[in-house]
Write an enzyme that holds these catalytic residues in place. Structure first.
Site, PDB file in Angstrom:
ATOM      1  N   GLN A   1       0.837  -1.211   0.000  1.00 30.46           N
ATOM      2  CA  GLN A   1       0.000   0.000   0.000  1.00 30.46           C
ATOM      3  C   GLN A   1       0.862   1.248   0.000  1.00 30.46           C
ATOM      4  O   GLN A   1       0.352   2.357  -0.102  1.00 30.46           O
ATOM      5  CB  GLN A   1      -0.911   0.014   1.231  1.00 30.46           C
ATOM      6  CG  GLN A   1      -1.893  -1.135   1.283  1.00 30.46           C
ATOM      7  CD  GLN A   1      -2.784  -1.070   2.511  1.00 30.46           C
ATOM      8  OE1 GLN A   1      -3.862  -0.479   2.488  1.00 30.46           O
ATOM      9  NE2 GLN A   1      -2.337  -1.657   3.590  1.00 30.46           N
ATOM     10  N   ASN A   2       2.180   1.063   0.196  1.00 34.02           N
ATOM     11  CA  ASN A   2       3.070   2.231   0.217  1.00 34.02           C
ATOM     12  C   ASN A   2       3.177   2.830  -1.176  1.00 34.02           C
ATOM     13  O   ASN A   2       3.260   2.110  -2.163  1.00 34.02           O
ATOM     14  CB  ASN A   2       4.466   1.830   0.700  1.00 34.02           C
ATOM     15  CG  ASN A   2       4.444   1.325   2.125  1.00 34.02           C
ATOM     16  OD1 ASN A   2       3.542   1.657   2.882  1.00 34.02           O
ATOM     17  ND2 ASN A   2       5.413   0.505   2.483  1.00 34.02           N
TER      18      ASN A   2
ATOM     19  N   HIS B   1      -1.931   1.124  -4.288  1.00 33.37           N
ATOM     20  CA  HIS B   1      -2.358   2.530  -4.420  1.00 33.37           C
ATOM     21  C   HIS B   1      -1.475   3.310  -5.384  1.00 33.37           C
ATOM     22  O   HIS B   1      -1.403   4.534  -5.320  1.00 33.37           O
ATOM     23  CB  HIS B   1      -2.374   3.207  -3.047  1.00 33.37           C
ATOM     24  CG  HIS B   1      -3.317   2.563  -2.077  1.00 33.37           C
ATOM     25  ND1 HIS B   1      -3.158   2.604  -0.724  1.00 33.37           N
ATOM     26  CD2 HIS B   1      -4.437   1.837  -2.287  1.00 33.37           C
ATOM     27  CE1 HIS B   1      -4.134   1.928  -0.130  1.00 33.37           C
ATOM     28  NE2 HIS B   1      -4.920   1.448  -1.063  1.00 33.37           N
TER      29      HIS B   1
ATOM     30  N   CYS C   1       1.784  14.340 -22.442  1.00 35.09           N
ATOM     31  CA  CYS C   1       1.867  12.908 -22.722  1.00 35.09           C
ATOM     32  C   CYS C   1       2.366  12.711 -24.155  1.00 35.09           C
ATOM     33  O   CYS C   1       1.892  13.377 -25.072  1.00 35.09           O
ATOM     34  CB  CYS C   1       0.482  12.286 -22.556  1.00 35.09           C
ATOM     35  SG  CYS C   1       0.366  10.594 -23.154  1.00 35.09           S
TER      36      CYS C   1
HETATM   37 ZN   LIG Z   1      -1.910  10.324 -22.568  1.00 29.96          ZN
END
Ligand SMILES: [Zn+2]
Length: 217
Positions: free
Chosen positions: A78-79, A99, A146
């Site tokens: 979960q870290n 997570h 992106c």
């Molecule tokens: Zn993207």
């Protein structure tokens, strides 16, 4: 502490951050404006690359399990701090970040992964420093786009509030849990769902070993 007046945002976004500092990690905020997240996280992202925080003996134990016994099925953690990736002896596919992780990067919009190191270069040159610790930081933030969809949605894979957990968690758990014979549960009070459900998903005869400083369950 959060200083919304320094963050690149509209007045209404700043007001939201003043009301609730957690709005920086809300999915809706991030899609509207990625700068609050990236500016607040800048030292954490760059410090992770610099290895300002080191893996502990507990992290290394997982490496030992894999290298000495070859019996590590998977590490579910979960870290989000990415320290598990300092264990160079553990292949990344053995790790499931329930997570997400600060040490892994992808586009929040289209899912295309990006290399952590080049993302850090972009953060260093494009994202301003709210904390006055990096004299080389730019005065103003500019978007990190992106490479696939050209939207400014690239970030560490840590799960935003309002987003789903990584699908990998569910698919891996389905594959792994029926066959494990030993489940070592360490450093968790088992309060957070769905990671805590792994305890029940292991097969009936599996030994469950809990290591924690406080009472669990
Ligand atoms: Zn993207």
């Amino acid at each position: 502490s959060l200083k919304p007046e320094l963050i690149t945002a509209t007045e209404s976004q700043r007001a939201a951050m003043r009301r609730d500092p957690m709005s920086v990690v809300l999915k809706d905020m991030f899609f509207a404006n990625a700068f609050p997240y990236l500016e607040v996280r800048r030292p954490f992202i760059l410090g992770t690359r610099e290895q300002n925080w080191r893996a502990t003996l507990s992290h290394r134990f997982v490496e030992l399990l894999h290298k000495k016994t070859g019996k590590l099925t998977r590490l579910y953690t979960q870290n989000i701090d990415g320290l598990d990736y300092q264990n160079k002896g553990v292949p990344p596919q053995k790790v499931v970040n329930v997570h997400g992780s600060i040490g892994r990067v992808a586009c929040e919009g289209c899912g295309t992964p990006a290399a952590f190191d080049s993302f850090c270069d972009s953060v260093q040159s494009s994202i301003k420093d709210l904390y006055s610790i990096d004299p080389a930081a730019p005065q103003e933030s500019t978007p990190i786009l992106c490479s696939a969809c050209q939207r400014p949605l690239v970030k560490p894979t840590t799960v935003l509030f309002g987003s789903n957990l990584p699908a990998e968690f569910f698919t891996r758990a389905e594959e792994d849990m029926p066959d494990v014979d030993l489940l070592i549960i360490a450093g968790t009070s088992l309060q957070v769902s769905p990671a805590n459900s792994l305890v029940y998903r292991a097969n009936e005869s599996a030994v469950r070993l809990i290591v924690n400083n406080e009472p669990v369950g």
